[in-house]
Design a protein around this motif. Structure first.
Motif, mmCIF file in Angstrom:
data_model
loop_
_atom_site.group_PDB
_atom_site.id
_atom_site.type_symbol
_atom_site.label_atom_id
_atom_site.label_comp_id
_atom_site.label_asym_id
_atom_site.label_seq_id
_atom_site.Cartn_x
_atom_site.Cartn_y
_atom_site.Cartn_z
ATOM 1 N N VAL A 62 -21.282 -11.914 -40.085
ATOM 2 C CA VAL A 62 -20.310 -12.959 -39.776
ATOM 3 C C VAL A 62 -18.951 -12.544 -40.316
ATOM 4 O O VAL A 62 -18.836 -12.097 -41.470
ATOM 5 N N ASP A 63 -17.918 -12.691 -39.501
ATOM 6 C CA ASP A 63 -16.550 -12.516 -39.955
ATOM 7 C C ASP A 63 -16.143 -13.808 -40.663
ATOM 8 O O ASP A 63 -15.982 -14.851 -40.027
ATOM 9 N N LEU A 64 -15.992 -13.756 -41.965
ATOM 10 C CA LEU A 64 -15.742 -14.966 -42.739
ATOM 11 C C LEU A 64 -14.308 -15.454 -42.615
ATOM 12 O O LEU A 64 -13.994 -16.564 -43.075
ATOM 13 N N THR A 65 -13.435 -14.684 -42.011
ATOM 14 C CA THR A 65 -12.073 -15.167 -41.777
ATOM 15 C C THR A 65 -11.992 -16.015 -40.512
ATOM 16 O O THR A 65 -11.036 -16.773 -40.333
ATOM 17 N N THR A 66 -12.994 -15.880 -39.616
ATOM 18 C CA THR A 66 -13.010 -16.651 -38.373
ATOM 19 C C THR A 66 -14.285 -17.457 -38.193
ATOM 20 O O THR A 66 -14.348 -18.316 -37.320
ATOM 21 N N ASN A 67 -15.325 -17.158 -38.996
ATOM 22 C CA ASN A 67 -16.648 -17.773 -38.887
ATOM 23 C C ASN A 67 -17.363 -17.417 -37.589
ATOM 24 O O ASN A 67 -18.305 -18.101 -37.180
ATOM 25 N N GLU A 68 -16.936 -16.325 -36.967
ATOM 26 C CA GLU A 68 -17.581 -15.853 -35.744
ATOM 27 C C GLU A 68 -18.680 -14.852 -36.098
ATOM 28 O O GLU A 68 -18.500 -14.008 -36.979
ATOM 29 N N LEU A 87 -20.361 -11.594 -35.662
ATOM 30 C CA LEU A 87 -19.918 -10.307 -35.134
ATOM 31 C C LEU A 87 -21.006 -9.648 -34.305
ATOM 32 O O LEU A 87 -20.756 -9.111 -33.227
ATOM 33 N N TRP A 88 -22.218 -9.659 -34.835
ATOM 34 C CA TRP A 88 -23.366 -9.088 -34.140
ATOM 35 C C TRP A 88 -24.638 -9.724 -34.691
ATOM 36 O O TRP A 88 -24.656 -10.235 -35.808
#
Length: 828
Positions: free
Chosen positions: A712-718, A720-721
């Protein structure tokens, strides 16, 4: 009329196949009627009728049998596509057997002729279509998320305590519990070259009198130039980090009622020991009590705010006295034992520290009251600060309503003097309990691993709940307030700084199992001191660790209602926007190895109460999903504070929960573990039967995949894979490495080199992944289950090692052993 026959008379093999079709059809017809009566799919009823008719016609030698089977196979293919699209593992129980029988019918020995008539061509077409559907499904990846992290670093300065890069001195490497190492020798480019550097056997293997859940969940420490390993029977072993050679061993000589038998215990576990080095704190001030205004105290929605301390408030404990000038154990390990002792061990020699407690140990049973051996002790390492060693305890679930307290106690790291105690049943009084008194019975406990921020002066507790888990009709207001969430205590005094609840009135055993992960997080409002709490329900709650306020929004949502008589359910539950909570199960999600056990799983699904997550326990039996092991458990998550990502291993396994009236408990199946047999809940109106949702063949009723790795990209909460992870090689009747994605128990670690490691899957492998893409880079075969969190360090030779304890897990059925395995790149 002969043109309508397969041959002038049905062949012997054709008759046998016809009988088999009738038998299959009768089974499907019986189950299909039951499923239809429960409101389920009509497919199995229709399929049963079709197979019975097909079998009769085949027995008589009519070509209509071929036409009918072609129509049945074609219809089954369309139905399967409608239910599950091109999902290979979901198509297998729906089509594989019928496809194989279609191939048999195409053989002359069963048709009675080598000529292909219209019926033969019709069946061949249906077989080809089914085969093409199966082939196409091999190129799809349901549930898979493809992506990559584009950035390499983020400009965030971590506030984590400084640690020697090659060491691993705490369970989560640092008191922040981030499970991140700055080592970078192992990279995505060379990880495939990893090889076994050394292995060691502890000699501590499960005995015939041990409980089923005898586990090696230990993450060793690397500090003071040594590796420190603990074993299920509370032994500590110091190893040479370059060779695995034993340096010293400490055996606490467990003093149970019967030292040769631990039957009746729920667990035999040591997740780790704690390390304290006096030199690391030279020149640092002692922690001082900190008061926080009430409006900065974060609470679960609807809970009253804590009152600020006043002159009339109970006195807080004094800060520990300064360290003595001479210290016989300047470097010490703290070992929690299975017989309720906390032992201080000289990290240099393996001898007890005589200045700590009573000749090296503190009796954790003091003030606890009565309990059965094994019913109370700490399965997890304590937290250590400059002056304190702080410890909670495991309390066996679902035995009775009169179990030991979940008190948290802080002892002076040097003398073993009790400095403060926080009992969630009496949360305002933290001064040491007077001799002869008992802590609040049955108060919520903290059995997992704490995190510490000494700069803010707080320790963070992942809380469980008041037992029993599935019935809460007699829970106290205090237990309701502090259960199933995170509570932050003042290090110096034990006073509550803030608390936030993640499950209201928990009836599903949704303890916060993972160590809270602390990091400094890059947000739109600048860098914030964050706490990430991974949970069984799949939400990852991201809070400001200074006050407990959400950084990632949390929403209260309505949930199913209707608890049993004498209990109640919370009208709403808090859900984080950062979540790996799975979608609700459907009947179409039921699975099996064949159409028959899949049908039985569908019947079981329709027979259970299920209205989605947080369906209350019931007398008819409720489906619990996510189940008792949770999406995330004690393994927690790993964060890379430089790349600002989290790497994690969500698991998805459904359980069932059936309440049993207390009068019927003794007549139920014998309790063998916390997930097998009737849990008695003595004193409560109901016991409970907990078990995974399995088919009659012992396979999960819920369709794969059951386990993933993700980032998880913690700057966007998306996300990633996200890739399914692990094979059924060590769990299937035939040891085939089918990549179905299996559950994992144990956490991940990440490194500055851009490689993450996981060994907790149900198959016996330690694996390496590229944190940027999730690509599996390497796997090493383990001699036993690796249900532990790995770690990484450098030896005296400067070589980076990746180490895991492979001891298996009794409740998960993985192979048990006593191995410590270290891997490294080849020597240059």
């Amino acid at each position: 009329m002969n043109a309508e026959l397969l041959s002038p008379r049905a062949t012997g093999p054709g008759k046998v196949l016809g009988i088999l079709f009738v038998l299959f059809g009768v089974l499907l017809l019986a189950g299909g009627i039951k499923l239809a009566m429960l409101g389920g799919s009509l497919y199995y009823l229709i399929a049963g009728v079709a197979l019975v008719l097909c079998g009769i016609l085949l027995f008589l030698g009519h070509a209509a049998a071929i036409w009918l089977y072609a129509l049945f196979l074609f219809g089954s293919t369309l139905w399967a596509l409608y239910e599950v699209r091109l999902d290979w593992w979901q198509l297998v129980p729906r089509l594989a057997l019928w496809f194989a029988l279609g191939l048999l019918l195409l053989l002359p020995v069963f048709r009675g002729t080598s000529r292909f008539t219209g019926a033969g061509w019709g069946l061949a077409s249906a077989v080809v279509i089914a085969g093409l559907v199966a082939l196409a499904s091999l190129f799809t990846h349901p549930g898979r998320i493809e992506g990559a992290l584009e950035r390499e670093v983020a400009a965030v300065e971590s506030m984590a305590p400084p640690i020697e890069p090659g060491d691993w001195p705490s369970y989560g490497r640092s008191p922040f519990g981030d499970r991140y190492s700055p080592l970078d020798q192992i990279t995505p480019e060379n990880a495939g070259d990893l090889e076994l550097a050394w292995s060691y056997r502890t000699g501590d293997v499960p005995g015939p009198g041990d409980p089923q859940e005898t586990t090696a969940e230990n993450t060793p420490l690397k500090a003071n130039g040594m590796l420190y390993v603990c074993t299920p029977h509370s032994q500590v072993i110091a190893l040479d980090p370059d060779t695995g050679k034993e340096i010293w061993r400490f055996d606490p000589k467990l003093s149970t009622q019967d030292a040769d038998s631990f039957k009746g215990w729920a667990h035999m576990t040591c997740r780790g020991v704690a390390y304290h080095d006096e030199a690391a704190y030279v020149g640092q001030p002692a922690a001082t009590p900190t008061q926080v205004p009430a409006d900065e105290t974060a609470l679960a929605e609807g809970a009253p705010a804590a009152e600020p301390p006043t002159e009339a408030a109970p006195p807080v404990a004094e800060a520990p006295a300064p360290a003595p000038v001479e210290n016989p154990c300047p470097r010490r390990l703290f070992l929690p034992t299975a017989d309720t002792r906390l032992i201080a061990i000289n990290a240099d020699t393996g001898k007890t520290c005589p200045d700590f407690g009573d000749n090296g140990s503190v009796d954790l049973a003091t003030g606890i009251g009565d309990f059965q051996p094994g019913g109370y002790y700490s399965t997890s390492p304590p937290a250590v600060t400059r002056d304190l060693v702080i410890i909670g305890g495991h309390v066996t679930d679902n035995v009775s309503i009169d179990e030991p307290s979940g008190v948290i106690r802080a002892y002076d790291v040097r003398s073993g003097r009790l400095v403060w105690n926080w009992d969630s049943g009496n949360p305002d009084v933290t001064t040491p309990l007077p001799e002869g008194q008992t802590y609040t019975r049955n108060s919520p406990n903290m059995w997992s691993i704490m995190s510490v921020d000494e700069t803010l002066g707080m320790i963070y507790l992942p809380m469980g709940n008041q037992t029993p888990d599935q019935w809460g009709g007699n829970r106290t207001p205090a237990s309701e307030k502090y259960s199933a969430g995170i509570t932050a205590l003042d290090i110096a005094t034990g006073q509550v700084r803030w608390t936030r609840q993640f499950v209201h009135h928990d009836l599903w055993d949704m303890d916060v199992g993972g160590q809270p992960t602390l990091m400094d997080l890059q947000t739109d409002q600048g860098t914030r001191p964050a706490l990430l709490a991974s949970t069984k329900q799949g939400s990852i709650y991201v809070l400001d660790r200074s006050n407990g306020e959400p950084i990632v929004p949390i929403h209260e949502r309505p949930v199913p209602q209707g608890a049993v008589e004498g209990d109640f359910t919370a009208p709403t539950q808090p859900f984080s926007e950062l979540s790996f909570t799975p979608p609700e199960l459907r009947e179409a999600d039921m699975w099996g190895g064949t159409p028959f056990d899949q049908m039985l799983c569908r019947i079981q699904f329709r027979s259970l109460r299920y209205e989605g997550i947080f369906t209350p326990p019931s007398l008819q039996g409720s489906l619990v999903y996510p189940g008792n092991f949770g999406v995330f458990d004690w393994g927690g998550i790993s964060v890379d504070p430089v790349r600002q990502i989290a790497v994690l291993n969500p698991s998805y396994m459904a359980f069932t929960s059936q309440l049993v009236p207390s009068a019927q408990v003794e007549g139920g199946p014998e309790r063998k573990s916390e997930t097998e047999g009737v849990q008695p809940n003595k004193g409560a109106p109901y016991g409970v039967i907990l078990q995974p949702l399995l088919s009659p063949l012992g396979l999960p009723c819920q369709a794969p995949a059951w386990g993933y790795v993700a980032a998880v990209d913690l700057t966007t909460n998306e996300t990633l894979w996200m890739h399914k992870n692990g094979t059924v090689r060590d769990n299937a009747p035939i040891p085939m490495p089918l990549p179905m994605g299996v559950p994992s128990l144990g956490g991940m670690v990440t490194t500055a080199g851009g490689v993450a490691f996981l060994g907790g899957t149900l198959d016996q492998f330690l694996r390496a992944y590229d944190v940027r893409t999730g690509e599996q880079l390497w796997e090493g075969r383990l001699p036993a289950g690796g249900q532990a969190t790995p770690m990484t360090y450098t030896g005296k030779n400067g070589r980076q090692y990746v180490l895991i304890v492979a001891g298996g897990h009794g409740s998960l059925g993985t192979r048990q052993g006593d191995y410590v395995m270290a891997y490294a790149l080849p020597k240059k």
